[in-house]
Design an enzyme around this catalytic site. Sequence first.
Site, PDB file in Angstrom:
ATOM      1  N   ASP A  52       0.823  -1.152  -0.094  1.00  0.00           N
ATOM      2  CA  ASP A  52      -0.020   0.002  -0.178  1.00  0.00           C
ATOM      3  C   ASP A  52       0.925   1.328  -0.104  1.00  0.00           C
ATOM      4  O   ASP A  52       1.724   1.385   0.619  1.00  0.00           O
ATOM      5  CB  ASP A  52      -0.773  -0.034   1.141  1.00  0.00           C
ATOM      6  CG  ASP A  52      -1.928   1.014   1.402  1.00  0.00           C
ATOM      7  OD1 ASP A  52      -2.689   1.213   0.560  1.00  0.00           O
ATOM      8  OD2 ASP A  52      -1.764   1.913   2.356  1.00  0.00           O
ATOM      9  N   GLU A  78       1.246  -0.716  -5.094  1.00  0.00           N
ATOM     10  CA  GLU A  78       0.451   0.642  -5.474  1.00  0.00           C
ATOM     11  C   GLU A  78       1.102   1.760  -5.938  1.00  0.00           C
ATOM     12  O   GLU A  78       1.787   2.518  -5.095  1.00  0.00           O
ATOM     13  CB  GLU A  78      -0.463   0.951  -4.110  1.00  0.00           C
ATOM     14  CG  GLU A  78      -1.602   1.848  -4.664  1.00  0.00           C
ATOM     15  CD  GLU A  78      -2.202   2.710  -3.583  1.00  0.00           C
ATOM     16  OE1 GLU A  78      -3.202   3.650  -3.839  1.00  0.00           O
ATOM     17  OE2 GLU A  78      -1.626   2.744  -2.310  1.00  0.00           O
TER      18      GLU A  78
HETATM   19  C1  GLC Z   1      -4.173   3.442  -0.310  1.00  0.00           C
HETATM   20  C2  GLC Z   1      -5.411   2.657  -0.351  1.00  0.00           C
HETATM   21  C3  GLC Z   1      -6.358   3.434   0.181  1.00  0.00           C
HETATM   22  C4  GLC Z   1      -6.180   3.963   1.442  1.00  0.00           C
HETATM   23  C5  GLC Z   1      -4.554   4.749   1.449  1.00  0.00           C
HETATM   24  C6  GLC Z   1      -4.247   4.775   3.076  1.00  0.00           C
HETATM   25  O1  GLC Z   1      -4.099   4.267  -1.437  1.00  0.00           O
HETATM   26  O2  GLC Z   1      -5.501   1.932  -1.510  1.00  0.00           O
HETATM   27  O3  GLC Z   1      -7.691   2.848   0.145  1.00  0.00           O
HETATM   28  O4  GLC Z   1      -7.020   4.969   1.891  1.00  0.00           O
HETATM   29  O5  GLC Z   1      -3.931   3.889   0.883  1.00  0.00           O
HETATM   30  O6  GLC Z   1      -3.772   3.641   3.367  1.00  0.00           O
END
Ligand code: GLC
Length: 567
Positions: free
Chosen positions: A231, A291
Amino acid sequence: MKLHRNLLVLAMLLALVCAPCAPAQKASADLNGHAWWRHAVIYEVYPRSFADSNGDGVGDLNGITSKLDYLQALGVDAIWITPCFPSPQVDFGYDVSDYVNIDPMYGTLADFDRLVAEAKKQNIRVILDFVVNHTSDQHPWFLDSKSSRTSAHRDWYIWRDGKGPGQPPNNWLSTFGLSAWKYDPTTKQYYYHYFYPEQPDLNWRNPQVEKAMFDVTRFWYRRGVAGFRLDAVDTLFEDPNLTDNPVLPGTDKFGRPKMLEKYNKKLPEMHTTLQGLRKVADEYDAVLIGETWTSNVAQLEEYYGANGNELQLPMDLMLTELPLSANTLREHIQAVNAARGWPTYVITNHDIRRSYSRYADGVHNDDIAKMMAGLYLTLRGTAIMYYGEEIGMENNDPKRKEDVKDPEGILGWPKEIGRDGERTPMQWNGSVNAGFTTGKPWLPLPESAKTHNVEAESKNPNSVLSFYKRVIDLRKTEPGLLEGEYISLNEADPNVLSYLRKGKDGTVLVVLNVSGKAQSASFELSKQGMAGAKVTALAQNAVSAPDGVLKDVKLEPYGVYIGRVSQ
Ligand code: GLC
């Protein structure tokens, strides 16, 4: 003591006997020696919304286990479950208060083990979501950290004095609105949070943090997890001097000055952390998905690591931001395809408006959904689907502020409505709650659940679901789609995107009408060494192209044609 020694000897013997069966890269490679994830379809499950087994209106692990047959029949190779760990649920699980357990709302560790074991029987791997940048403010590490300036975990987070009375240490902003600093009266310092104040950033410059977090991944690998989706990796490090970010003209959706996030995002130090995580992953033959929000392909390339020693699958999230245009898509795909590293395509997820709604023109919505499937599932790369995409699920956005659940939407309403719309329950059938729950679903379902659901679409050979199944099946069985190189065709055509996937054991032609008007495309493959080639349709929608000598393909608006090419 003697017993102890005997046990030790036994353990050593077992280790010797088991060494050859330890998971190795080869064990999970395909016939051509490629790692399993290269041709995989990975399916993102948002556990709150997938299947509710106990009627509390929120999905759970046993719910997921009960749907493995469906996932297997769809052709899914791995599921990525977004955070299901204990959490106060401020950010619906992305605020973790215990990394090595399951939130009771979702079940127990035993339920998790059962899910992994049952999934294995169906040849489905389980990938978890690792929230690396921050914990919950209720995590014991943070509770200790905030308890005093000298606590054992003080330096596990980022604490600083304010600039002056009532003034945060610098101008950095939280992506969810307001400042990125929160004052804590107990120790009279501010802590840094890139996301909600309930999500304090970990201090990755502290080796103890690194060790603890690496150990978390080991815990789950030992439980049979096949990898992690990491993440928010680009927020891992911040400038230790806390230099102010440059202010840009204009205001953002929260009405704050726009900023260039130069000093709190994408700092080069994150690569060292990714390399460390990869080393551990390699011990377990695991895969790391990132991500990875990037503005261009060069940035995306960096996430593979200089020696391919970071992420195997950094997500191409740029694709989710492109308009429906043959030229734009062609240009982007060519760039990603030419980049170092294996492409990872994604068209939507739990933070992004669903692709079905993003692309909808109100007339050809299902055709567009099929065309997009025909695109990204036939490209050279790994595909990551989002639950419900395969049935043409649309966004069901809140209409009133009082209905919003996502805090980002509450704070940002009406300019930022939050992410509830793309997180609504999976639509299993045409009943009141679409078969998701016997209770009251945590988010409401759209009207379209009556037509766009698994049960109805399974019976309809022309449904979005039937098309997805077909294309996923082709992805696994057509040698051209498995191994073929990507060759762009008819590059001057501004409406029809066409390409070959040409391999030594087979070639596949893909033709996509990326326009709302009927189009015709002509092909002549002598340049590709395939003059006079013949085609046999493998999958098509809104198209007329007779099998036989390849010449013209006539496409209705958003038509898609996938055919095997032979000579
Ligand atoms: C990433 C996740 C999102 C979350 C953020 C904070 O972007 O995909 O859903 O709110 O991280 O953890």
